[in-house]
Design an enzyme around this catalytic site. Structure first.
Site, short mmCIF file in Angstrom:
data_model
loop_
_atom_site.label_atom_id
_atom_site.label_comp_id
_atom_site.label_asym_id
_atom_site.label_seq_id
_atom_site.Cartn_x
_atom_site.Cartn_y
_atom_site.Cartn_z
N ASP A 95 20.04 127.02 9.37
CA ASP A 95 21.18 126.15 9.51
C ASP A 95 21.59 125.69 8.11
OD1 ASP A 95 23.01 124.29 10.65
OD2 ASP A 95 21.66 124.03 12.35
N ASP A 190 27.09 124.87 9.32
CA ASP A 190 27.45 123.60 9.95
C ASP A 190 28.88 123.18 9.59
OD1 ASP A 190 26.23 121.23 11.38
OD2 ASP A 190 26.83 120.21 9.54
N GLU A 242 30.11 126.98 12.64
CA GLU A 242 30.39 125.94 13.62
C GLU A 242 31.74 125.34 13.26
OE1 GLU A 242 28.75 121.70 15.33
OE2 GLU A 242 28.89 122.10 13.18
N HIS A 316 22.03 121.34 20.52
CA HIS A 316 21.40 120.06 20.22
C HIS A 316 22.40 118.91 20.16
CE1 HIS A 316 23.14 121.53 16.60
NE2 HIS A 316 23.01 120.35 16.04
N ASP A 317 23.70 119.20 20.30
CA ASP A 317 24.71 118.13 20.25
C ASP A 317 25.31 117.86 21.62
OD1 ASP A 317 24.58 117.81 17.45
OD2 ASP A 317 26.00 119.43 17.12
C1 GLC Z 1 27.11 119.45 13.29
C2 GLC Z 1 25.71 119.40 13.81
C3 GLC Z 1 25.39 117.98 14.19
C4 GLC Z 1 25.51 117.13 12.96
C5 GLC Z 1 26.87 117.30 12.28
C6 GLC Z 1 26.85 116.76 10.90
O1 GLC Z 1 28.05 119.13 14.25
O2 GLC Z 1 25.54 120.29 14.87
O3 GLC Z 1 24.13 117.86 14.78
O4 GLC Z 1 25.32 115.78 13.30
O5 GLC Z 1 27.24 118.65 12.16
O6 GLC Z 1 26.10 117.57 10.05
#
Ligand code: GLC
Ligand code: CA
Length: 541
Positions: A95, A190, A242, A316-317
């Site tokens: 990640d 991310d 993402e 995980h979100d």
């Molecule tokens: C992404 C991650 C999340 C995190 C955010 C800030 O959305 O998946 O868990 O809090 O980025 O890094």
């Protein structure tokens, strides 16, 4: 094997398996469970961040990109894990959080101490804009006592990086190359569509300011640059971005192979169909029509324009999909399989989030004290400040909190679900005695259903490579699609409801064969009566 044929398994390291009994999952725990993942059949595991971090946002606040957090193990332990996984033909995806760093990162510390070089690593202004942080409040915080402000789109301990500075970019590329050299074969970037900020930052009242900093044109330039400087030359590397609040045209640009940006993108539109007015901290039943429309427009357009989606229900979100899209009290098993079929036979690369393969559900916490996540705690406070009662605010947190998916993996019915022998960093879900790996492998049927879906993607090139077309787009209960490749076709029909419904099968499939079905009956008639949450895939060539 191309990334189109692969299936990726996501592990939240903190919650997978604790081997040194400190209540926190670790790298050795992941290594220990590799045979389990091999049995499932996955090709790659994506690990949420394991770098040195104060854990304000559970590792997404990185203080040192090139060291392993002792909480999880050592660099040696990580190398052992990478090696052991490779032996089982499983690759590791890391990640990469390149939009921001922890305010404890040495760059931020040096910047605070007055070093100009490092001040230019961050986004500093003498006037904040009106943008709202994704974790609540204004997105700017005072930069020491300089009178300036630094941008933090997330928590105030996560300072956004200034990608306009070539020196900063080179530092980040160096990080990616460092992990490539360690044998990491995949990168999940991310919130990577937020890295390209405009030169001039402007107030933006719309949607908390998102249009002012999301998917800016320069973002594509940075991704091409990153590609060229790091993974571009290595065809084995898999990349997924993402994408926060993105669009189809942008994701086509990010993933079209000839543009050399990324292999695929995550988007979240389908996981907002139970938001009132697009707001997360609200509650309503999911809007099936909207969900289906999204799947069809994304599926069709990505297919026509040669873009590529990452397919997922959980991460995980997100709260567990079973609690959102299925009558989980009555049809957990059927629903789990139906949801799995809906994405695993689809056009894109499927991701499985740990526990999904055994049908894990939300933990059913009973008190605010059980929540750890910074976003959830802030949201609860904001709801109280806005006048909601504690009871109402709690109900919303319970339905929406990211902690729903962050509870310990349920391995067995032993104490603490076999995750640890001591009290874990976050409470174990209430269902651990009924829903766990040991029980699932003995008498369950979800795990084996996932095994079969993963196998099918490798055995039928049509599943990996075929085009996408909507089937019965107006049906009130069915999400269906067709996949085609040369002379081969696949029809996938998913009943998203606990009510039965009858549909007509196109003639070409009447002589086809059923590839997978979450109920026992195996006959194909012109009219098929679908049972609650039934999912059938029919293949013909
Ligand atoms: C992404 C991650 C999340 C995190 C955010 C800030 O959305 O998946 O868990 O809090 O980025 O890094
Ligand atoms: Ca541990």
């Amino acid at each position: 094997m191309s990334f189109k044929e692969k299936v990726i398994y996501q592990i939240y390291p903190k919650s997978f398996l604790d081997t040194n009994q400190d209540g926190v999952g670790d790298l050795a725990g992941i290594k220990q469970k590799l045979p389990y993942l091999q049995q499932l059949g996955v090709d790659m595991i994506w690990l949420n961040p394991v770098y040195v971090s104060p854990q304000k946002d559970n590792g997404y606040d990185i203080a040192d990109y090139k060291s392993v957090n002792p909480l999880f193990g050592s660099m040696e332990g990580l190398e052992e894990l990478i090696f052991a996984a490779q032996e089982l033909k499983i690759d590791i995806m890391f990640d990469m959080v390149l939009n921001h760093v922890s305010t404890e990162h040495i760059w931020f510390q040096k910047a605070l101490a007055g070093e100009k070089k490092y001040q230019d690593y961050f986004i500093l202004r003498d006037q904040p804009t009106d943008w709202v942080s994704k974790f609540g409040g204004n997105a700017w915080a005072p930069f020491g006592d300089t009178g300036n402000y630094y941008l933090h789109l997330f928590d105030k301990t996560q300072a956004d990086l200034n990608w306009r500075n070539p020196e900063l970019r080179e530092e980040l590329y160096e990080v990616v190359r460092f992990w490539m050299d360690k044998g990491v074969k995949g990168f999940r970037f991310d919130v990577i569509n937020l890295i390209g900020k405009d030169e001039e930052l402007k107030d933006c009242a719309e949607n908390d300011g998102k249009p002012a900093y999301t998917d800016r044109p320069i973002n594509h330039e940075y991704l091409r640059d990153l590609n060229q400087a790091t993974y571009g030359a290595d065809s084995e590397i898999i990349t997924v971005g993402e994408m926060s609040a993105t669009s189809i045209p942008e994701c086509i640009l990010y993933t079209k192979p000839e543009r050399h940006e990324l292999n695929m993108t995550f988007n979240f539109h389908h996981l907002k169909v139970d938001y009132v007015d697009g707001k997360k901290w609200t509650q309503m039943p999911f809007d099936f029509t909207r969900l289906k429309e999204l799947f069809h427009t994304w599926g069709t357009q990505m297919s026509e324009e040669n873009g590529w989606n990452a397919l997922f229900w959980n991460n995980h979100d997100q709260p567990r999909a079973l609690n959102r899209f299925v009558d989980v009290d009555n049809y957990r098993v059927e629903g789990a399989k139906m949801l799995a079929s809906a994405i695993h036979l689809n056009r894109g690369t499927p991701y499985i989030y740990m526990g999904e393969e055994i049908g894990m559900v939300d933990p059913d916490f009973t008190s605010m004290d059980q929540y750890v996540d910074v976003e959830s705690l802030n949201a609860y406070q904001e709801m109280l400040d806005a006048g909601k009662s504690e009871v109402d605010a709690f109900e919303i947190v319970k339905a929406k909190s990211r902690d729903n998916s962050r509870t310990p993996m349920q391995w067995s019915s032993e104490k603490y679900s076999g995750f640890s022998t001591v009290n874990p960093w976050i409470s174990v879900g209430k269902t651990a005695n009924e829903i766990n790996v040991a029980k699932e492998l003995q008498e369950g049927s979800i795990f084996s259903y996932y095994q079969k879906l993963i196998r099918l993607r490798k055995d039928y090139p049509l599943i990996a490579e075929g085009s996408y077309e909507a089937f019965l787009p107006d049906h009130p209960q069915i999400y269906g699609y067709l996949r085609r490749l040369g002379k081969e076709s696949l029809l996938v029909i998913n009943n998203f409801f606990p009510q039965e419904t009858t549909i007509e099968i196109p003639d070409e499939f009447l002589t086809g064969k059923i590839l997978i079905n979450n109920y026992e009956d195996e006959v194909i008639d012109k009219n098929i009566q679908l049972k609650p949450y039934q999912s059938i895939a029919i293949y013909c060539d």
